[in-house]
Design a protein around this motif. Sequence first.
Motif, PDB file in Angstrom:
ATOM      1  N   LEU A 141       1.098 -12.326  -1.668  1.00 34.14           N
ATOM      2  CA  LEU A 141       0.184 -12.554  -2.782  1.00 34.14           C
ATOM      3  C   LEU A 141      -1.243 -12.160  -2.391  1.00 34.14           C
ATOM      4  N   ALA A 142      -1.649 -12.570  -1.190  1.00 33.04           N
ATOM      5  CA  ALA A 142      -3.000 -12.272  -0.727  1.00 33.04           C
ATOM      6  C   ALA A 142      -3.203 -10.768  -0.550  1.00 33.04           C
ATOM      7  N   GLN A 143      -2.129 -10.057  -0.164  1.00 35.46           N
ATOM      8  CA  GLN A 143      -2.215  -8.608   0.039  1.00 35.46           C
ATOM      9  C   GLN A 143      -2.135  -7.836  -1.278  1.00 35.46           C
ATOM     10  N   GLY A 144      -1.798  -8.520  -2.354  1.00 32.94           N
ATOM     11  CA  GLY A 144      -1.669  -7.846  -3.637  1.00 32.94           C
ATOM     12  C   GLY A 144      -0.330  -7.156  -3.827  1.00 32.94           C
ATOM     13  N   LEU A 145       0.624  -7.409  -2.923  1.00 31.05           N
ATOM     14  CA  LEU A 145       1.938  -6.795  -3.035  1.00 31.05           C
ATOM     15  C   LEU A 145       2.888  -7.623  -3.894  1.00 31.05           C
ATOM     16  N   LEU A 146       2.521  -8.852  -4.134  1.00 31.94           N
ATOM     17  CA  LEU A 146       3.288  -9.745  -4.997  1.00 31.94           C
ATOM     18  C   LEU A 146       2.393 -10.152  -6.151  1.00 31.94           C
ATOM     19  N   VAL A 147       2.898 -10.047  -7.365  1.00 30.43           N
ATOM     20  CA  VAL A 147       2.078 -10.326  -8.550  1.00 30.43           C
ATOM     21  C   VAL A 147       2.649 -11.525  -9.294  1.00 30.43           C
ATOM     22  N   GLU A 148       1.764 -12.492  -9.568  1.00 37.32           N
ATOM     23  CA  GLU A 148       2.147 -13.686 -10.336  1.00 37.32           C
ATOM     24  C   GLU A 148       1.535 -13.563 -11.724  1.00 37.32           C
ATOM     25  N   ARG A 149       2.383 -13.702 -12.745  1.00 38.25           N
ATOM     26  CA  ARG A 149       1.901 -13.621 -14.122  1.00 38.25           C
ATOM     27  C   ARG A 149       2.248 -14.902 -14.855  1.00 38.25           C
ATOM     28  N   GLU A 150       1.232 -15.535 -15.406  1.00 45.19           N
ATOM     29  CA  GLU A 150       1.406 -16.777 -16.168  1.00 45.19           C
ATOM     30  C   GLU A 150       2.154 -17.819 -15.344  1.00 45.19           C
ATOM     31  N   GLY A 151       1.821 -17.878 -14.054  1.00 46.59           N
ATOM     32  CA  GLY A 151       2.381 -18.906 -13.192  1.00 46.59           C
ATOM     33  C   GLY A 151       3.810 -18.676 -12.752  1.00 46.59           C
ATOM     34  N   ALA A 152       4.327 -17.457 -12.886  1.00 45.07           N
ATOM     35  CA  ALA A 152       5.716 -17.196 -12.506  1.00 45.07           C
ATOM     36  C   ALA A 152       5.850 -15.777 -11.965  1.00 45.07           C
ATOM     37  N   PHE A 153       7.024 -15.510 -11.369  1.00 42.21           N
ATOM     38  CA  PHE A 153       7.324 -14.216 -10.772  1.00 42.21           C
ATOM     39  C   PHE A 153       8.550 -13.613 -11.445  1.00 42.21           C
ATOM     40  N   PRO A 174       3.839  -8.458   6.439  1.00 44.21           N
ATOM     41  CA  PRO A 174       3.077  -8.095   5.229  1.00 44.21           C
ATOM     42  C   PRO A 174       1.781  -7.355   5.511  1.00 44.21           C
ATOM     43  N   ARG A 175       1.079  -7.718   6.596  1.00 48.23           N
ATOM     44  CA  ARG A 175      -0.196  -7.059   6.906  1.00 48.23           C
ATOM     45  C   ARG A 175      -0.005  -5.582   7.221  1.00 48.23           C
ATOM     46  N   HIS A 176       1.211  -5.225   7.670  1.00 50.65           N
ATOM     47  CA  HIS A 176       1.479  -3.816   7.975  1.00 50.65           C
ATOM     48  C   HIS A 176       1.708  -2.993   6.712  1.00 50.65           C
ATOM     49  N   LEU A 177       1.871  -3.666   5.578  1.00 54.17           N
ATOM     50  CA  LEU A 177       2.259  -2.987   4.343  1.00 54.17           C
ATOM     51  C   LEU A 177       1.077  -2.731   3.407  1.00 54.17           C
ATOM     52  N   ARG A 178      -0.137  -2.941   3.889  1.00 52.32           N
ATOM     53  CA  ARG A 178      -1.309  -2.711   3.037  1.00 52.32           C
ATOM     54  C   ARG A 178      -1.362  -1.279   2.529  1.00 52.32           C
ATOM     55  N   VAL A 179      -0.900  -0.345   3.357  1.00 55.12           N
ATOM     56  CA  VAL A 179      -0.927   1.066   2.963  1.00 55.12           C
ATOM     57  C   VAL A 179      -0.074   1.307   1.723  1.00 55.12           C
ATOM     58  N   LEU A 180       0.986   0.516   1.545  1.00 56.65           N
ATOM     59  CA  LEU A 180       1.844   0.674   0.371  1.00 56.65           C
ATOM     60  C   LEU A 180       1.113   0.261  -0.897  1.00 56.65           C
ATOM     61  N   ARG A 181       0.260  -0.731  -0.772  1.00 59.47           N
ATOM     62  CA  ARG A 181      -0.543  -1.155  -1.925  1.00 59.47           C
ATOM     63  C   ARG A 181      -1.445  -0.006  -2.380  1.00 59.47           C
ATOM     64  N   GLY A 182      -2.094   0.668  -1.425  1.00 60.55           N
ATOM     65  CA  GLY A 182      -2.948   1.795  -1.771  1.00 60.55           C
ATOM     66  C   GLY A 182      -2.162   2.934  -2.404  1.00 60.55           C
ATOM     67  N   ALA A 183      -0.968   3.209  -1.866  1.00 62.65           N
ATOM     68  CA  ALA A 183      -0.141   4.281  -2.427  1.00 62.65           C
ATOM     69  C   ALA A 183       0.279   3.958  -3.853  1.00 62.65           C
ATOM     70  N   SER A 184       0.631   2.695  -4.102  1.00 61.23           N
ATOM     71  CA  SER A 184       1.065   2.318  -5.453  1.00 61.23           C
ATOM     72  C   SER A 184      -0.086   2.428  -6.443  1.00 61.23           C
ATOM     73  N   GLU A 185      -1.288   2.090  -6.005  1.00 61.47           N
ATOM     74  CA  GLU A 185      -2.449   2.188  -6.892  1.00 61.47           C
ATOM     75  C   GLU A 185      -2.735   3.640  -7.270  1.00 61.47           C
ATOM     76  N   ARG A 186      -2.513   4.574  -6.337  1.00 57.29           N
ATOM     77  CA  ARG A 186      -2.741   5.986  -6.640  1.00 57.29           C
ATOM     78  C   ARG A 186      -1.694   6.511  -7.629  1.00 57.29           C
ATOM     79  N   VAL A 187      -0.458   6.043  -7.498  1.00 56.14           N
ATOM     80  CA  VAL A 187       0.577   6.433  -8.462  1.00 56.14           C
ATOM     81  C   VAL A 187       0.228   5.905  -9.844  1.00 56.14           C
ATOM     82  N   VAL A 188      -0.209   4.646  -9.913  1.00 61.94           N
ATOM     83  CA  VAL A 188      -0.581   4.055 -11.194  1.00 61.94           C
ATOM     84  C   VAL A 188      -1.745   4.826 -11.816  1.00 61.94           C
ATOM     85  N   ALA A 189      -2.677   5.289 -11.001  1.00 65.74           N
ATOM     86  CA  ALA A 189      -3.799   6.073 -11.519  1.00 65.74           C
ATOM     87  C   ALA A 189      -3.301   7.370 -12.160  1.00 65.74           C
TER      88      ALA A 189
END
Length: 250
Positions: A141-153, A174-189
Amino acid sequence: MPDTVRPQPSRMGIGALLRHLQPRFPDLTPSKVRFLEDQGLVHPQRTASGYRKYSEEDVERLSTVLSLQQERYLPLRVIRERLDRGEDPAADSEPQQAASSEVVTAGIEAGEPAPVSSARYSLRELAARSGTEVTVLRELLAQGLLVEREGAFDEHALAVAVAVGRLGAYGIEPRHLRVLRGASERVVALVEGSISPLRIRRDPATRQKAVQRAREIAALCLSVMSAAVHTQVDDTVRSFGPPDPDGGRP
């Protein structure tokens, strides 16, 4: 009088199998078929050169397995045990709202998205279903790799939790996976840039077109990323020396 030669039952290769089943199951891939074989859900014959050949019974069995995954989300273990006992796998089974972690795992192995479902989980339910500790989920959650919406997953969160739990067995945290967060954001862009002209219009037809286009672009981008990663991993593996003769898996 010469003996009558009985014709051999026809069998198909994996390409013909996919052409036969994909009209009903568009997301079926060779990787998923092989994963289901590894789980003991289908047993194709092998040619002398090692290629798989599927009988009509194999095709029917695969169709049953895929239908139960898609419609009832039965665990693979339950499907396999019932099929092996000759029982109806769907007997006494009501459609489930949530996909099991085994179904999600099959999708991960095959490089597929999580099953579409309206299921929602609390953090502790997510931990129980994925087998991943709550402390790890909080870090995701802190890394942004898990998203909580309206209090649920949702099921996408379950897919992340299952995959990260399995990566932990290889020492990947999880700390090793920060690069995946950046890659996903570029795809979303890329996706947002493509559908932005459609946002001007608000009619339902245009909205549906935007949704479809977004999902198709995302899937194609993931295919490119997957192929690129596998190509580079293959190059890395080749540096280890000659491959195992049994490792090609035709």
